[in-house]
Design an enzyme around this catalytic site. Structure first.
Site, PDB file in Angstrom:
ATOM      1  N   ASP A 287       1.026  -1.582   0.078  1.00 17.93           N
ATOM      2  CA  ASP A 287       0.033  -0.095  -0.108  1.00 17.93           C
ATOM      3  C   ASP A 287       0.721   1.273  -0.232  1.00 17.93           C
ATOM      4  OD1 ASP A 287      -2.800  -1.428   0.402  1.00 17.93           O
ATOM      5  OD2 ASP A 287      -1.264  -1.857   2.632  1.00 17.93           O
TER       6      ASP A 287
ATOM      7  N   SER B 190       1.887   6.668   0.890  1.00 13.87           N
ATOM      8  CA  SER B 190       1.247   5.544   1.357  1.00 13.87           C
ATOM      9  C   SER B 190       0.165   5.985   1.087  1.00 13.87           C
ATOM     10  CB  SER B 190       1.646   6.182   3.016  1.00 13.87           C
ATOM     11  OG  SER B 190       0.538   5.251   3.575  1.00 13.87           O
ATOM     12  N   ARG B 191      -0.750   4.590   0.484  1.00 10.07           N
ATOM     13  CA  ARG B 191      -2.138   4.701  -0.069  1.00 10.07           C
ATOM     14  C   ARG B 191      -2.799   5.119   1.165  1.00 10.07           C
ATOM     15  NH1 ARG B 191       0.950   0.943  -3.503  1.00 10.07           N
ATOM     16  NH2 ARG B 191       1.760   2.046  -4.972  1.00 10.07           N
ATOM     17  N   VAL B 192      -2.760   4.422   2.237  1.00  8.74           N
ATOM     18  CA  VAL B 192      -3.253   5.061   3.111  1.00  8.74           C
ATOM     19  C   VAL B 192      -3.652   6.103   3.484  1.00  8.74           C
ATOM     20  CG1 VAL B 192      -3.919   4.185   5.438  1.00  8.74           C
ATOM     21  CG2 VAL B 192      -3.503   3.234   3.760  1.00  8.74           C
TER      22      VAL B 192
END
Ligand code: ATP
Ligand code: MG
Length: 500
Positions: A339, A364-366
């Site tokens: 992610d 950071s894909r979150v």
């Protein structure tokens, strides 16, 4: 009286001996047909499980990886020279397992659960090494931060509990240091950590363990190690074993952090096994299922739903690149599974920017979903500031006169770059991170200059501990930066500015 009791005992023993019976255990005995480099083929051993443990004459253990109708291809865990053609082998009917439970904390284990640290070890219970990942309905969205204590990461590339964030970079760029610092920073947070070393030098692993011990982190950390001198089979198993140890704690409702150091060496070990088993080679000679090798491992990281106990497993896999080439086979695979990635650059590292995080290529894909309110309030424009600074700095390098506004932007940007430099094993708590960034936005670090910066920063941190302890406490406890705290902090910063 004494005689009676002796009689009783002997009668009891006699009865026991008479009743004693051993149920016959039925097993098929196969024969080794080829053996070399830790890989053997066996025949006359049908109906095996994938990953089943095989026992060879002399007690050497191996694992069946290639199954055919009549036999199997297997890898040996150790003592590869002791298995000869013609030796007998039997299937155990069991797959590889690893001890789990509270007593693995503070211990150093090999991938099949033998203690490497010399102390006696009594396993409590076992988990299979390969386990299915939690399903979609078992999960919930990631929303809690996993603080690494590294300012550049927590402010710009925030990691959430349950996320998988890749640490990628050339050799000697500080990859392990970031991961180990993150473990050190979990002290007093209740997070359990697992460090998995794959294919590294034993001396490097010993160094990491020493750092963890010195930082008091072994109390909540388990180490699983398969070093470069261990067989490829051990190196192949290591991350799965470590993951099972971590999953045990996740299923107890705990938050867990696991580090796989590193998956490039894991892929190489798997390639060795596959080539020796005569599987067809594909790109870069890796077998066709090398993507599955890592996806099934990293899918086991999760943020579990409340119904499943609400635990989480955050993974920090590490991948080593060659010549900064992130489009090679293994890096692209792992980037697509995770992610987000923290990309470390050797040029930055050698120019003294440590940790050498390239913020342009790191994501950071979150992201912000996993940041505290306090951090959200002070970190909003950092990425833009930094990229503007880098763009300007390129022009300023030509030595041209710059106008005052640009000069200020350059000075402010330089202050930020210097602020992000952070020594190893010195994580910042949340409150310090937030106040440092607030001070940056108040131009406290503008124009300090690179040489004077470390001393200035040390003075400023001491000032935060002495003069702002009350504000730090509020921030650390609530995770928020209320307006009154912010105003108070800004006033006190001004006083510091006048002294400086
Ligand atoms: P390898 O490719 O060998 O695994 P690596 O990328 O894991 O290397 P590290 O072992 O973490 O890199 O660090 C390399 C060296 O740089 C070590 O000597 C470490 O002490 C130093 N180092 C790493 N980060 C920092 C830092 N933030 N400040 C100062 N020194 C650092
Ligand atoms: Mg390393």
């Amino acid at each position: 009286m004494r005689q009676v009791s002796e009689l009783n005992i002997s009668a009891f023993l006699k009865q026991k001996i008479e009743d004693f019976s051993v149920a016959p255990v039925e097993f098929v005995r196969g024969t080794v047909t080829t053996s070399g480099d830790g890989v053997v083929r066996v025949k006359d051993l049908p109906r095996r499980l994938y990953g089943e443990l095989l026992e060879f004459d002399g007690g050497v253990m191996g694992m069946a990886l290639d199954l055919d109708e009549n036999g199997a291809g297997a890898v040996l865990f150790d003592s590869a020279d002791e298995v000869k053609v013609g030796d007998g082998v039997r299937g155990t009917g069991a797959v590889a397992e690893i001890p789990v439970g509270n007593n693995v904390l503070g211990r150093v284990l090999d991938p099949i659960g033998r203690a490497l640290d010399g102390a006696p070890f009594e396993p409590e219970r076992y988990y299979p090494v390969e386990r299915p990942a939690p399903t979609v309905t078992d999960r919930r969205p990631v929303d809690k931060p996993m603080q690494t204590g590294i300012l550049a990461i927590d402010s710009m590339i925030p990691i959430g509990r349950g996320q998988r964030e890749l640490i990628i970079g050339d050799r000697q760029t500080g990859k392990t240091t970031i991961a180990v610092d993150s473990i050190l920073n979990q002290k007093e947070t209740g997070v359990i950590c697992v460090y998995c070393a794959i294919g590294q030098k034993a001396s490097t692993v010993a160094q990491v363990i020493k750092t963890l011990e010195n930082g008091g982190a072994m109390a909540y950390t388990a180490v699983v190690a398969a070093t470069a001198s261990d067989s490829p089979a051990m190196q192949y198993l290591a991350p799965y074993s470590a993951c099972s140890i971590a999953e045990y704690f996740m299923e107890q409702g705990r938050d867990v952090l696991i580090v796989y150091d590193d998956l490039s060496k894991h892929a190489v070990a798997y390639r060795t096994i596959s080539l020796l088993l005569h599987r067809p080679p594909g790109r870069e000679a890796y077998p066709g299922d090398v993507f599955y090798l890592h996806s099934r491992l990293l899918e086991r990281s999760a943020c579990l739903s409340r119904g499943r106990g609400g635990g989480s497993l955050t993974a920090l896999p590490i991948v080593e690149t060659m010549e900064n080439n992130i489009s090679a086979f293994i890096p692209t695979n792992v980037i697509s599974i995770t992610d987000g990635q923290i990309y470390l650059e050797s040029e930055l590292f050698h120019s003294g920017v440590r940790p050498a995080v390239n913020t342009g290529l790191s994501v950071s894909r979150v992201g912000r979903a996993a940041q505290t309110n306090a951090m959200k309030k002070v970190s909003g424009t950092l990425r833009i500031d930094l990229s503007q600074y880098r763009e300007m700095a390129v022009f300023a390098r030509f030595g041209s006169d710059v106008d005052p506004a640009t000069k200020k932007l350059l000075d402010k940007g330089e202050g930020l770059v210097n602020l992000f430099k952070q020594g190893k094993s010195s994580p910042y708590p949340l409150s310090r991170q937030v106040l440092l960034l607030l001070a940056y936005s108040q131009d406290m670090f503008t124009g300090v200059g690179e040489k004077a910066f470390p001393a200035y920063l040390a003075r400023f941190l001491a000032f935060l501990s002495e003069q702002c302890a009350d504000l730090c406490e509020v921030i650390d406890e609530t995770g928020d930066l209320p307006d009154d705290v912010k105003t108070k902090a800004e006033e006190r910063f001004k006083a510091f500015g006048r002294q400086a």
